[in-house]
Design a protein around this motif. Structure first.
Motif, short mmCIF file in Angstrom:
data_model
loop_
_atom_site.label_atom_id
_atom_site.label_comp_id
_atom_site.label_asym_id
_atom_site.label_seq_id
_atom_site.Cartn_x
_atom_site.Cartn_y
_atom_site.Cartn_z
N TRP A 156 70.93 37.53 -15.85
CA TRP A 156 69.90 37.40 -16.88
C TRP A 156 70.55 37.49 -18.23
CZ3 TRP A 156 67.58 42.09 -19.42
CH2 TRP A 156 66.68 41.72 -20.42
N SER A 181 70.04 38.03 -22.06
CA SER A 181 69.05 38.63 -22.94
C SER A 181 69.37 38.31 -24.39
CB SER A 181 69.04 40.15 -22.75
OG SER A 181 68.22 40.78 -23.71
N LEU A 187 66.95 45.06 -25.42
CA LEU A 187 67.57 44.90 -24.10
C LEU A 187 67.11 45.98 -23.13
CD1 LEU A 187 69.74 43.75 -22.12
CD2 LEU A 187 71.35 45.33 -23.21
N ARG A 188 67.14 47.23 -23.58
CA ARG A 188 66.75 48.32 -22.68
C ARG A 188 65.28 48.17 -22.24
NH1 ARG A 188 70.35 52.62 -22.56
NH2 ARG A 188 71.89 52.72 -24.26
N LYS A 209 63.35 45.43 -22.17
CA LYS A 209 63.11 44.28 -21.32
C LYS A 209 63.82 44.43 -19.96
CE LYS A 209 62.32 41.05 -25.14
NZ LYS A 209 60.94 40.66 -24.81
N SER A 210 64.94 45.12 -19.94
CA SER A 210 65.62 45.36 -18.67
C SER A 210 64.76 46.21 -17.75
CB SER A 210 66.97 46.03 -18.94
OG SER A 210 67.73 46.15 -17.76
N LEU A 232 62.09 43.98 -16.44
CA LEU A 232 62.65 43.15 -15.38
C LEU A 232 62.68 43.90 -14.06
CD1 LEU A 232 64.16 40.73 -14.19
CD2 LEU A 232 66.27 41.65 -15.21
N ASP A 233 63.09 45.16 -14.09
CA ASP A 233 63.15 45.93 -12.85
C ASP A 233 61.76 46.19 -12.28
OD1 ASP A 233 65.90 45.96 -12.98
OD2 ASP A 233 66.02 47.96 -13.90
N THR A 292 66.49 44.39 -8.74
CA THR A 292 67.11 43.67 -9.85
C THR A 292 68.10 44.54 -10.62
OG1 THR A 292 65.17 44.18 -11.21
CG2 THR A 292 65.23 42.03 -10.13
N ALA A 293 67.98 45.85 -10.51
CA ALA A 293 68.93 46.72 -11.20
C ALA A 293 70.34 46.52 -10.68
CB ALA A 293 68.51 48.19 -11.05
N ARG A 347 73.39 41.76 -16.11
CA ARG A 347 72.89 41.66 -17.48
C ARG A 347 73.96 41.03 -18.37
NH1 ARG A 347 69.22 43.97 -13.95
NH2 ARG A 347 67.58 45.11 -15.06
#
Length: 256
Positions: free
Chosen positions: A175, A177, A184-185, A187-188, A191-192, A202-203, A208
């Motif tokens: 992914w 970003s 980033l944090r 949206k990450s 995402l998870d 996804t982690a 990333r």
């Protein structure tokens, strides 16, 4: 995941010989990935300046290089039929000996659409088209003869929290970003959450990736702590100055 360094050799404001030389210098410098982008006109500088097409260039890079992974950061889903894109990816995968990353995004640069006759639609319609394209790409890749040399890693770029990140959770291996480390944090984590909803971790399964334009001493630590492992430096023509790239490669090697 191990730390990797990429460069995006932006195919604008340069003759092709200068682009070819930048690819050679980047591989010699020790980068892990060399990207271009999928547009038809420069994104900055002279809007009608020199520019070259993405995927024909990737075929040339597949022959020119021997070690680095290559790909688009990122392909615009709107510009090619998904089945055609899949077969292009399979072919470049073979030409490169298994070094292609298939980067895909929903598209955004309206000038490209208008000049080449594509329907621009809306952000929502383009993301919906991307979501419907990804299974078609996977199906076509699975049907190719000969099959691809490996599972071609799929990179999806974008940060839309409700729709794009859901597509990332369902289909991506990487992914890319956009935004600062706080963005980033956040949206990450989203995402998870999507990953949990679709049954993917996804982690651990989605690498990333971010673009960087500052020396590693200024930004690397907090980005690594936020989970980033692929750092890409954008290079503009005609000079394609690798000074910052060398700093990031040296930093990567020091981590190892």
């Amino acid at each position: 995941m191990s730390i990797r360094i990429g460069v995006q050799i932006q195919p604008q404001h340069a003759d092709y010989g200068q682009i070819r030389d930048a690819v050679r210098r980047a591989e010699d410098a020790g980068v892990d990935v060399i990207f271009n982008w999928d547009h038809f006109f420069p994104l900055y500088g002279d809007p009608d300046g020199k520019h070259f097409e993405c995927w024909t260039m990737l075929g040339a890079w597949a022959e020119q290089t021997s070690r680095v992974e290559i790909g688009a950061l990122v392909t615009c889903n709107s510009y090619r039929n998904p089945e055609l894109l899949a077969d292009m990816a399979r072919t470049v995968d073979h030409i490169s000996g298994g070094r292609l990353i298939l980067g895909v995004g929903a598209g955004w640069f309206e000038k490209d659409y208008d000049a080449f006759g594509y329907e621009f639609g809306t952000a929502g319609s383009r993301i919906a088209d991307l979501a419907s394209a990804m299974p078609r790409i996977a199906t076509r890749l699975a049907a190719g003869n000969p099959a691809s040399t490996r599972h071609i890693p799929v990179m999806i770029g974008g940060g839309g929290e409700r729709k794009t990140l859901r597509v990332v959770a369902e289909h991506a291996d990487l992914w890319h970003s956009f935004g600062d480390v706080g963005t980033l944090r956040r949206k990450s984590a989203i995402l998870d959450e999507h990953g949990a909803a679709v049954g993917r971790d996804t982690a651990t399964l989605v690498e990333r990736s971010v673009g960087v334009d500052k020396p590693p001493a200024l930004v690397a630590t907090e980005l690594v702590e936020a989970g980033v492992s692929l750092f890409t430096i954008g290079l503009n023509g005609p000079d394609y100055d690798l000074d910052l790239v060398h700093q990031w490669v040296a930093w990567r090697d020091a981590q190892a």
